[in-house]
Design a protein around this motif. Structure first.
Motif, mmCIF file in Angstrom:
data_model
loop_
_atom_site.group_PDB
_atom_site.id
_atom_site.type_symbol
_atom_site.label_atom_id
_atom_site.label_comp_id
_atom_site.label_asym_id
_atom_site.label_seq_id
_atom_site.Cartn_x
_atom_site.Cartn_y
_atom_site.Cartn_z
ATOM 1 N N GLN A 109 0.984 -1.223 0.089
ATOM 2 C CA GLN A 109 0.097 -0.047 -0.297
ATOM 3 C C GLN A 109 0.843 1.130 -0.085
ATOM 4 N N ALA A 110 0.728 1.934 -0.918
ATOM 5 C CA ALA A 110 1.217 3.365 -1.071
ATOM 6 C C ALA A 110 0.580 4.361 -0.605
ATOM 7 N N ALA A 141 6.148 1.333 -1.188
ATOM 8 C CA ALA A 141 4.920 1.161 -0.289
ATOM 9 C C ALA A 141 5.283 0.543 0.689
ATOM 10 N N GLN A 186 7.821 3.171 -8.449
ATOM 11 C CA GLN A 186 6.462 2.719 -8.358
ATOM 12 C C GLN A 186 6.409 1.570 -7.507
ATOM 13 N N GLY A 243 -2.105 7.187 -0.122
ATOM 14 C CA GLY A 243 -2.944 7.631 -0.821
ATOM 15 C C GLY A 243 -3.611 6.709 -2.057
ATOM 16 N N LYS A 244 -3.148 5.353 -2.082
ATOM 17 C CA LYS A 244 -3.428 4.198 -2.811
ATOM 18 C C LYS A 244 -4.120 3.125 -1.946
ATOM 19 N N GLU A 245 -4.946 2.390 -2.843
ATOM 20 C CA GLU A 245 -5.585 1.176 -2.129
ATOM 21 C C GLU A 245 -4.518 0.046 -1.920
ATOM 22 N N ARG A 246 -4.800 -0.838 -0.987
ATOM 23 C CA ARG A 246 -3.770 -2.077 -0.686
ATOM 24 C C ARG A 246 -4.228 -2.831 -1.985
ATOM 25 N N GLU A 247 -2.886 -3.187 -2.600
ATOM 26 C CA GLU A 247 -2.587 -3.954 -3.764
ATOM 27 C C GLU A 247 -2.118 -5.416 -3.488
#
Length: 126
Positions: free
Chosen positions: A39-40, A92, A89, A42-46
């Motif tokens: 998870q980065a 995270a 990228q 501001g982003k959703e957990r991937e």
């Protein structure tokens, strides 16, 4: 008590490698799949990758295929994530998690997991 403890995160330059470890305890390791998520800000957990400890099947997100390799040492109750050719990228917090008993048709979806580690930070600089 189920515990998952991640280690191995750090700060690297683009193109370098890291190996994350997830040490598991408190359950029969061979009976469960273990997944890696990230998870980065501001982003959703991937979902990144998953390995079934019963049959060795592995799964990868398209974004990491060919660069990341998941493996498991059942004698040590530890799952590893070898990350090569790291990119900015990939930055995270990386978490490992235990899949709910019975398996899943969606091995990279976070809601299929019931126990989580505390996370380890991976930062890749350009």
């Amino acid at each position: 008590e189920v515990q998952l403890v991640e280690s191995g995160g750090g700060f690297v330059q683009a193109g370098e490698s890291l190996r994350l470890s997830c040490a598991a305890s408190g359950f029969t390791f061979d009976d469960y799949a273990i997944g890696w998520f990230r998870q980065a800000p501001g982003k959703e957990r991937e979902g990144v990758s998953c390995i079934s400890n019963s049959d060795g099947r592995t799964y990868y997100a398209d974004s990491v295929k060919g660069r990341f390799t998941i493996s498991s040492d059942n004698a040590k109750n530890t799952v590893y994530l070898q990350m090569n050719s790291l990119k900015p990228q990939d930055t995270a917090v990386y978490y490992c998690a235990r899949m709910k008993q019975g398996g899943s048709s969606w091995p990279l979806m976070w809601y299929e997991y019931d126990y989580w580690g505390q996370g380890t930070q991976v930062t890749v600089s350009s």
